[in-house]
Design an enzyme around this catalytic site. Structure first.
Site, PDB file in Angstrom:
ATOM      1  N   ASP A 147     -22.046  12.771 -27.151  1.00 18.78           N
ATOM      2  CA  ASP A 147     -19.825  12.930 -27.012  1.00 18.78           C
ATOM      3  C   ASP A 147     -19.599  12.351 -26.153  1.00 18.78           C
ATOM      4  O   ASP A 147     -18.852  12.109 -24.682  1.00 18.78           O
ATOM      5  CB  ASP A 147     -19.973  14.145 -26.371  1.00 18.78           C
ATOM      6  CG  ASP A 147     -21.112  14.608 -25.545  1.00 18.78           C
ATOM      7  OD1 ASP A 147     -21.897  14.453 -24.678  1.00 18.78           O
ATOM      8  OD2 ASP A 147     -21.186  16.126 -24.582  1.00 18.78           O
TER       9      ASP A 147
ATOM     10  N   HIS B 102       0.729  -1.262  -0.310  1.00 16.14           N
ATOM     11  CA  HIS B 102       0.291  -0.068  -0.348  1.00 16.14           C
ATOM     12  C   HIS B 102       0.754   1.396   0.129  1.00 16.14           C
ATOM     13  O   HIS B 102       1.024   2.084  -0.848  1.00 16.14           O
ATOM     14  CB  HIS B 102      -1.478  -0.402   1.034  1.00 16.14           C
ATOM     15  CG  HIS B 102      -1.636   1.130   1.153  1.00 16.14           C
ATOM     16  ND1 HIS B 102      -2.089   2.012   0.233  1.00 16.14           N
ATOM     17  CD2 HIS B 102      -1.347   2.126   2.588  1.00 16.14           C
ATOM     18  CE1 HIS B 102      -3.514   3.021   0.848  1.00 16.14           C
ATOM     19  NE2 HIS B 102      -2.663   2.849   2.363  1.00 16.14           N
TER      20      HIS B 102
ATOM     21  N   ASP C 147      -3.663   8.519  -1.266  1.00 15.67           N
ATOM     22  CA  ASP C 147      -4.000   7.344  -0.403  1.00 15.67           C
ATOM     23  C   ASP C 147      -4.775   7.283  -0.625  1.00 15.67           C
ATOM     24  O   ASP C 147      -4.930   5.978  -0.848  1.00 15.67           O
ATOM     25  CB  ASP C 147      -3.183   8.010   1.465  1.00 15.67           C
ATOM     26  CG  ASP C 147      -3.909   6.979   2.030  1.00 15.67           C
ATOM     27  OD1 ASP C 147      -3.682   5.562   1.822  1.00 15.67           O
ATOM     28  OD2 ASP C 147      -4.392   7.097   3.268  1.00 15.67           O
TER      29      ASP C 147
ATOM     30  N   GLU D 245       0.371   6.014  12.283  1.00 14.76           N
ATOM     31  CA  GLU D 245      -0.543   5.692  13.022  1.00 14.76           C
ATOM     32  C   GLU D 245      -0.817   4.492  13.216  1.00 14.76           C
ATOM     33  O   GLU D 245      -1.642   3.625  14.082  1.00 14.76           O
ATOM     34  CB  GLU D 245      -1.581   5.900  11.236  1.00 14.76           C
ATOM     35  CG  GLU D 245      -3.030   5.924  12.021  1.00 14.76           C
ATOM     36  CD  GLU D 245      -4.100   6.014  11.380  1.00 14.76           C
ATOM     37  OE1 GLU D 245      -3.485   6.948   9.871  1.00 14.76           O
ATOM     38  OE2 GLU D 245      -5.379   5.888  10.814  1.00 14.76           O
ATOM     39  N   ASP D 246      -0.216   3.263  12.922  1.00 13.42           N
ATOM     40  CA  ASP D 246      -0.221   1.836  12.952  1.00 13.42           C
ATOM     41  C   ASP D 246       0.998   1.539  13.222  1.00 13.42           C
ATOM     42  O   ASP D 246       0.897   0.112  13.928  1.00 13.42           O
ATOM     43  CB  ASP D 246      -0.309   1.351  11.345  1.00 13.42           C
ATOM     44  CG  ASP D 246      -1.780   1.903  10.594  1.00 13.42           C
ATOM     45  OD1 ASP D 246      -2.713   2.218  11.455  1.00 13.42           O
ATOM     46  OD2 ASP D 246      -2.496   1.772   8.907  1.00 13.42           O
TER      47      ASP D 246
HETATM   48 MN    MN Z   1      -2.362   4.681   3.445  1.00 11.56          MN
END
Ligand code: MN
Length: 748
Positions: free
Chosen positions: A272, A61, A152, A90-91
């Protein structure tokens, strides 16, 4: 997982990292690449035990986000590093201090911004809006935070399949609501379209799949058509020694769907579906001339529709978009949209401002994005708008296209679509707005509520004596003007109340009533007001004058005073009860009919009225909305305002149902389109007036190149009658399409 599988995964991680480096290669310095390597190693270690919902290693990711940051947004090494590290704090167990120590203060600051704004979307909608506001404030410190966040989100949307359906829908809606408009505003056309398409895949899966299928089915036929269409142009461009490339791209799924809805046509009739794009390789000094030369070549071969020429080269869009658009008639009798631009313009159109900076870096002065940020900051600062209003205004400013108007000196101003002369006045200066008397648009005198069109030259006429009025709020579109008018009105009310206070003092002396807080409160209760300020205000405006005060005074002298002395609370209690009956009939009605509000019975029975925004008539599916000053307003369920009202004020929604009554007529409108036939207008009015109980209120027709478009507003009893009438009108010779409209669009 066995050893061999792990080994295979590790190889894949390295492969993905290498390809990230290779997209960075052309422009990046040696130090930059070294830093990216460090960040990759750091992130890979930090996320080593994590997997995504799909089961893949988590590091895929951040690597993918970093790739988007370089390839699709066009940012440099620092941003790539931050993208790789964006989920670390954060993780994982690593802290911001670790990032600061290992990398730099600047990188830590960006990561901090990214960590703060992520996770905020799990809240209720108002919290979300408030946080979005903060997010944009952060953005004003460092735009890279928002661009990385956008990358992200794009990658999360691309991999949304592996989440459970409930989450898919939430993320998809949020993307439509916040991120797609943001991408649009920043000029990332490709990202915006992709986000909208990906979101639609989850919000309207059936429509999405149908259009995908239809596009696939018609692909071969389209390719052949484009080949034969471009062939003659290609030949001339080559003969003229022009360096060019031709692209033919289909519109995004969501914009095809948008057209189908807007024009009320099936897929096959969206003419179009694709546009043919000529991309010229021209040096910057010759760009404009080359584009017009290509235009001239194209239109020598195919007849253009003069109404559809768009020149965004001379006047680029506010988001930086530059291109020349025209629609020409092909030999197969189909209109084809042609876009002409240079390589640089194409780059800017696809990649937005980042690409813009690349080309504009050397030039000094304020860039477009700075201007935009300044505007956002202005809205953010104005205390009047609450967080949700802000989102609405923000969305309004994003979704509606902009208009470009000019000052008398020829200075250019960008305003949101449907801005009025008054909006323009406020965009110049608050004082100009407050004193605005009217305006001259293209040298013609117009009212201040006049809607402006692109290209208008606007001169504001002011008078020192002029002051903002309450109904001005209905004339403006921009958040800025609304906020300024509201605060001016507040000031006025305060000043008037101050005058009223003095007048009241004199009058009370006259009636020999003591001017003390108790007596003032008694007056407030007597006149069924809520605060002394309202009392003073009503005195100042004359609503409460000599006569009213005299009645009050004599009542007090008579029994009123005695009973008050006997039981000091009696009077107030009674007034309280009276107040309830007078102020709150709605709630009472709702209590009596808790489930459904029956409408159409008798207009006097209940304080409800038909909302002018969608003009429902008996037979329509409707709901009631409890307003603060206007009783209950009835809207059609498919009124564009309904969604907003339902989501924001669910507690004020009342179920409503029609009871049949033929005696009341409702204003409704239909739009008729077709070919300009002799006698058509007469046939049309004959048909309408032959219908029992239908009265034409007003009719407006435009003819244009042999086609006509008309709006008929009429009084009618119910939908059955209306549908009947529409069926009859459809049969008139020359009429091609009849549709119902909500309101009169152009009364002027
Ligand atoms: Mn992320």
């Amino acid at each position: 997982m066995d050893q061999a599988a792990l080994e295979k995964e590790r190889t894949e991680i390295v492969k993905r990292y290498r390809s990230l480096l290779s997209v960075c290669r052309p422009s990046m310095s040696k130090e930059g690449r070294k830093l990216i390597r460090q960040a990759f190693v750091f992130a890979a270690k930090a996320h080593i035990d994590h997997r995504r919902k799909s089961g893949e290693p988590y590091i895929y990711h951040p690597i993918a986000v970093a790739r988007i940051v370089v390839e699709e947004i066009g940012l440099g090494a620092t941003s790539v590093v931050c993208a790789l590290l964006h989920d670390v704090v954060e993780d994982t167990d690593y802290t911001l201090d670790d990032i600061r120590n290992y990398f730099s203060e600047e990188i830590a600051r960006i990561i901090d911004g990214l960590t703060k704004i992520s996770g905020i979307f799990d809240q209720t909608s108002s919290v979300q809006a408030e946080n979005f506001r903060k997010m944009l404030l952060t953005l004003s410190d460092d735009v890279r935070v928002i661009l990385i966040k956008l990358a992200d989100r794009l990658h999360n949307m691309r991999t949304l399949d592996s989440l459970p359906p409930r989450k898919q829908l939430k993320i998809a809606n949020e993307t439509l609501y916040l991120f797609a408009p943001l991408a649009h505003r920043l000029g990332f056309h490709a990202i915006k379209s992709e986000l909208e398409d990906l979101a639609m895949k989850y919000t309207e899966p059936e429509v999405y799949q149908t259009i995908v299928q239809k596009l696939a089915d018609t692909k071969e036929q389209r390719t052949r058509f484009i080949q034969s269409f471009t062939q003659p142009i290609r030949k001339v461009l080559q003969r003229e020694n022009m360096d060019f490339a031709i692209q033919a791209r289909t519109k995004s799924i969501s914009s095809i769907w948008g057209k189908m809805k807007k024009k009320e046509v099936p897929f096959e009739e969206v003419y179009d579906i694709f546009a043919v794009r000529f991309i010229l390789n021209s040096p910057e000094y010759r760009e404009k001339a080359d584009c017009w030369k290509a235009y001239s070549i194209v239109t020598d071969i195919y007849q253009p529709n003069p109404d559809r020429l768009r020149d965004w080269i001379s006047t680029p869009k506010a988001n930086g978009y530059e291109s020349l658009h025209t629609t020409v008639m092909s030999r197969q009798g189909k209109w084809v949209e042609v876009q002409i631009r240079t390589v640089r313009m194409d780059d800017v159109a696809e990649k937005g401002y980042a690409a813009h900076w690349k080309y504009k870096e050397s030039k000094s002065g304020e860039s477009g994005i700075d201007k935009w940020l300044r505007r956002i900051r202005e809205i953010l600062k104005s205390a009047e708008t609450d967080a949700l209003d802000f989102i609405d205004d923000f969305k309004l400013n994003l979704f509606s296209d902009e208009i470009i108007v000019f000052t008398p000196k020829g200075e250019l101003r960008t305003l949101p679509m449907s801005s009025t002369a008054l909006d323009f006045a406020y965009s110049i200066h608050t004082q100009v707005g407050n004193n605005c008397l009217g305006a001259k648009v293209n040298h013609k005198l117009v009212p201040l509520s006049q809607q402006l069109k692109s290209g208008d030259q606007v001169e504001i006429i002011t008078s020192k004596k002029q002051q903002p009025k309450t109904d001005w709020l209905n004339y403006v579109t921009t958040a800025r003007a609304k906020g300024k008018i509201k605060s001016a009105l507040k000031e006025q009310r305060k000043a008037q109340a101050e005058e009223g206070k003095e007048i009241l003092e004199r009058k009370l002396r006259h009636f020999k009533i003591d001017n003390n807080p108790e007596n003032i409160q008694k007056l407030v209760d007597y006149f069924k007001l809520s605060a002394p300020l309202d009392l003073y205000y009503d005195v100042a405006t004359g609503k409460i004058g000599q006569k009213e005060l005299k009645t009050y005074a004599s009542e007090q002298e008579k029994g009123g005073l005695l009973s008050y002395l006997r039981n000091p609370f009696a009077r107030t209690k009674e007034t309280q009860a009276e107040k309830e009956t007078a102020v709150d009939p709605i709630r009472k009605q709702l209590k009596e009919k808790p489930d459904t509000l029956l409408i159409g019975d008798s207009m006097e029975n209940l304080t409800y009225s038909i909302s002018p925004c969608c003009n429902p008539i008996p037979g329509d599916d409707v709901f009631g909305f409890v307003t603060i000053h206007d009783g209950i307003k009835i809207h059609r369920n498919n009124c564009p305002n309904a969604v907003q009202l339902m989501s924001k004020y669910a507690y004020r929604i009342v179920k409503a149902k029609w009871v049949t009554d033929q005696s009341i007529a409702f204003l409704s409108g239909i739009r008729v389109k077709g070919i300009d036939e002799l006698g058509l207008l007469k046939n049309l009015t004959d048909t309408i007036s032959s219908e029992y109980n239908v009265n034409i209120r007003n009719i407006h027709f435009d003819t244009h190149h042999g086609t006509f478009e008309g709006v008929v507003m009429l009084y009618i009893n119910d939908t059955k009658r209306l549908n009947n009438l529409i069926r009859k009108i459809k049969k008139i010779k020359g009429v091609e399409k009849v549709s119902r409209i909500g309101k009169m669009e152009s009364e002027s």
